[in-house]
Design a protein around this motif. Structure first.
Motif, PDB file in Angstrom:
ATOM      1  N   GLY A  65     -53.545  67.276  73.240  1.00 33.54           N
ATOM      2  CA  GLY A  65     -52.602  68.188  73.856  1.00 33.54           C
ATOM      3  C   GLY A  65     -52.204  67.832  75.277  1.00 33.54           C
ATOM      4  N   ARG A  66     -52.569  66.652  75.755  1.00 36.61           N
ATOM      5  CA  ARG A  66     -52.105  66.240  77.075  1.00 36.61           C
ATOM      6  C   ARG A  66     -50.618  65.901  76.961  1.00 36.61           C
ATOM      7  NH1 ARG A  66     -55.754  61.320  78.637  1.00 36.61           N
ATOM      8  NH2 ARG A  66     -55.143  60.752  76.550  1.00 36.61           N
ATOM      9  N   VAL A  67     -49.857  66.284  77.958  1.00 37.58           N
ATOM     10  CA  VAL A  67     -48.414  66.042  77.942  1.00 37.58           C
ATOM     11  C   VAL A  67     -48.030  65.319  79.228  1.00 37.58           C
ATOM     12  CG1 VAL A  67     -46.127  67.111  77.912  1.00 37.58           C
ATOM     13  CG2 VAL A  67     -47.982  68.106  76.554  1.00 37.58           C
ATOM     14  N   ILE A  68     -47.298  64.228  79.073  1.00 36.48           N
ATOM     15  CA  ILE A  68     -46.759  63.515  80.223  1.00 36.48           C
ATOM     16  C   ILE A  68     -45.244  63.652  80.154  1.00 36.48           C
ATOM     17  CG2 ILE A  68     -46.415  61.272  81.322  1.00 36.48           C
ATOM     18  CD1 ILE A  68     -49.159  60.446  80.297  1.00 36.48           C
ATOM     19  N   ILE A  69     -44.669  64.181  81.223  1.00 39.15           N
ATOM     20  CA  ILE A  69     -43.216  64.311  81.286  1.00 39.15           C
ATOM     21  C   ILE A  69     -42.689  63.117  82.072  1.00 39.15           C
ATOM     22  CG2 ILE A  69     -41.288  65.704  82.117  1.00 39.15           C
ATOM     23  CD1 ILE A  69     -43.167  68.152  81.725  1.00 39.15           C
ATOM     24  N   VAL A  70     -41.778  62.377  81.445  1.00 36.06           N
ATOM     25  CA  VAL A  70     -41.225  61.187  82.085  1.00 36.06           C
ATOM     26  C   VAL A  70     -39.750  61.396  82.392  1.00 36.06           C
ATOM     27  CG1 VAL A  70     -42.840  59.621  80.939  1.00 36.06           C
ATOM     28  CG2 VAL A  70     -40.602  60.011  79.944  1.00 36.06           C
ATOM     29  N   LYS A  71     -39.305  60.698  83.394  1.00 38.32           N
ATOM     30  CA  LYS A  71     -37.881  60.612  83.693  1.00 38.32           C
ATOM     31  C   LYS A  71     -37.475  59.195  83.325  1.00 38.32           C
ATOM     32  CE  LYS A  71     -37.634  64.029  87.361  1.00 38.32           C
ATOM     33  NZ  LYS A  71     -37.365  64.271  88.776  1.00 38.32           N
ATOM     34  N   ARG A  72     -36.380  59.103  82.604  1.00 38.94           N
ATOM     35  CA  ARG A  72     -35.942  57.800  82.125  1.00 38.94           C
ATOM     36  C   ARG A  72     -34.449  57.689  82.363  1.00 38.94           C
ATOM     37  NH1 ARG A  72     -37.727  56.983  76.226  1.00 38.94           N
ATOM     38  NH2 ARG A  72     -39.662  56.497  77.287  1.00 38.94           N
ATOM     39  N   LYS A  73     -34.040  56.512  82.765  1.00 32.85           N
ATOM     40  CA  LYS A  73     -32.617  56.295  82.905  1.00 32.85           C
ATOM     41  C   LYS A  73     -31.974  56.504  81.543  1.00 32.85           C
ATOM     42  CE  LYS A  73     -32.740  53.134  86.759  1.00 32.85           C
ATOM     43  NZ  LYS A  73     -32.549  51.800  87.234  1.00 32.85           N
ATOM     44  N   LYS A  74     -30.767  57.035  81.558  1.00 28.09           N
ATOM     45  CA  LYS A  74     -30.075  57.304  80.301  1.00 28.09           C
ATOM     46  C   LYS A  74     -30.008  56.017  79.490  1.00 28.09           C
ATOM     47  CE  LYS A  74     -26.074  59.440  78.320  1.00 28.09           C
ATOM     48  NZ  LYS A  74     -24.838  60.148  78.524  1.00 28.09           N
ATOM     49  N   SER A  75     -30.460  56.132  78.262  1.00 23.23           N
ATOM     50  CA  SER A  75     -30.502  54.948  77.412  1.00 23.23           C
ATOM     51  C   SER A  75     -29.435  55.054  76.334  1.00 23.23           C
ATOM     52  CB  SER A  75     -31.885  54.813  76.775  1.00 23.23           C
ATOM     53  OG  SER A  75     -32.103  55.898  75.910  1.00 23.23           O
ATOM     54  N   THR A  76     -29.397  54.042  75.551  1.00 26.40           N
ATOM     55  CA  THR A  76     -28.426  54.016  74.459  1.00 26.40           C
ATOM     56  C   THR A  76     -29.110  54.416  73.157  1.00 26.40           C
ATOM     57  OG1 THR A  76     -28.869  51.676  74.125  1.00 26.40           O
ATOM     58  CG2 THR A  76     -27.013  52.240  75.566  1.00 26.40           C
ATOM     59  N   THR A  77     -29.952  55.442  73.234  1.00 25.69           N
ATOM     60  CA  THR A  77     -30.603  55.922  72.019  1.00 25.69           C
ATOM     61  C   THR A  77     -30.078  57.301  71.672  1.00 25.69           C
ATOM     62  OG1 THR A  77     -32.452  56.915  73.203  1.00 25.69           O
ATOM     63  CG2 THR A  77     -32.741  54.642  72.469  1.00 25.69           C
ATOM     64  N   LYS A  78     -30.186  57.623  70.398  1.00 28.29           N
ATOM     65  CA  LYS A  78     -29.821  58.961  69.951  1.00 28.29           C
ATOM     66  C   LYS A  78     -30.968  59.487  69.100  1.00 28.29           C
ATOM     67  CE  LYS A  78     -27.433  57.319  65.856  1.00 28.29           C
ATOM     68  NZ  LYS A  78     -26.267  57.354  65.035  1.00 28.29           N
ATOM     69  N   SER A  79     -31.048  60.776  69.038  1.00 24.92           N
ATOM     70  CA  SER A  79     -32.097  61.432  68.264  1.00 24.92           C
ATOM     71  C   SER A  79     -31.553  61.750  66.873  1.00 24.92           C
ATOM     72  CB  SER A  79     -32.510  62.705  68.994  1.00 24.92           C
ATOM     73  OG  SER A  79     -33.542  63.335  68.312  1.00 24.92           O
ATOM     74  N   VAL A  80     -32.268  61.325  65.844  1.00 24.25           N
ATOM     75  CA  VAL A  80     -31.858  61.613  64.473  1.00 24.25           C
ATOM     76  C   VAL A  80     -33.011  62.279  63.736  1.00 24.25           C
ATOM     77  CG1 VAL A  80     -30.190  59.723  64.344  1.00 24.25           C
ATOM     78  CG2 VAL A  80     -32.539  59.322  63.632  1.00 24.25           C
ATOM     79  N   THR A  81     -32.682  63.119  62.769  1.00 26.36           N
ATOM     80  CA  THR A  81     -33.699  63.756  61.943  1.00 26.36           C
ATOM     81  C   THR A  81     -33.745  63.039  60.608  1.00 26.36           C
ATOM     82  OG1 THR A  81     -33.380  65.885  63.011  1.00 26.36           O
ATOM     83  CG2 THR A  81     -34.420  65.912  60.850  1.00 26.36           C
TER      84      THR A  81
END
Length: 164
Positions: A65-81
């Motif tokens: 249950g450890r959570v790391i929140i990252v900041k990332r430069k906008k990438s060319t990825t998309k989220s798909v289900t």
């Protein structure tokens, strides 16, 4: 062990290297900026240097249950289900997380190795009796899978990041 090297000072800690055998290699990217570390007890920290982050991760390594929140430069990825029909039997997939359950590892000998990727976030599971679950911990998901492993007709939906 995460297999990730963090560098930086209190103003900015970032991922500088990810080892080939890291369980996080499909989750982190070199250059990711570490914004916040949230521990299972609710403790959040965001003003740390790389040594302090490493020590906090080491001290909490036995906790799910450890959570790391990252900041990332906008990438060319998309989220798909993606929705899969799960094979019968043991999947050979390690799930982690309490608020958001994700695929941590897929065994090389897994019958489902062509379905899952490390980093996939589990959105739902549907069991052969028609029951559908969309809120669960990794432990609860494991119980659902274990109790239905001899059954045909199990389905799972995951969210995955893909190149656009």
């Amino acid at each position: 062990k995460l297999g990730v090297v963090f560098k930086g000072n209190k103003k900015r800690v970032y991922v500088s290297k990810i080892s080939e055998d890291s369980p996080m290699k499909d989750i982190f990217q070199v250059g990711d900026i570490i914004d916040t570390l949230e521990l299972p007890d609710g403790q959040k920290s965001s003003n740390f240097n790389s040594s302090q982050l490493g020590e906090s991760l080491k001290q909490s390594s036995d906790n799910d249950g450890r959570v790391i929140i990252v900041k990332r430069k906008k990438s060319t990825t998309k989220s798909v289900t993606k929705t899969f029909d799960l094979p019968e039997g043991k999947l050979g997939v390690v799930f982690r997380g309490s608020k958001s359950v994700f695929v941590s590892k897929v065994s090389d000998t897994s019958h489902a190795k062509d379905l899952f990727q490390a980093g996939d976030v589990v959105e739902s599971i549907e069991l052969p009796d028609g029951e559908k679950y969309s809120e669960f911990t990794s432990t609860q998901l494991g119980e659902h899978l274990k109790n239905s492993m001899e059954s045909k007709g199990r389905k799972m939906s995951v969210k995955r990041q893909e190149c656009a």
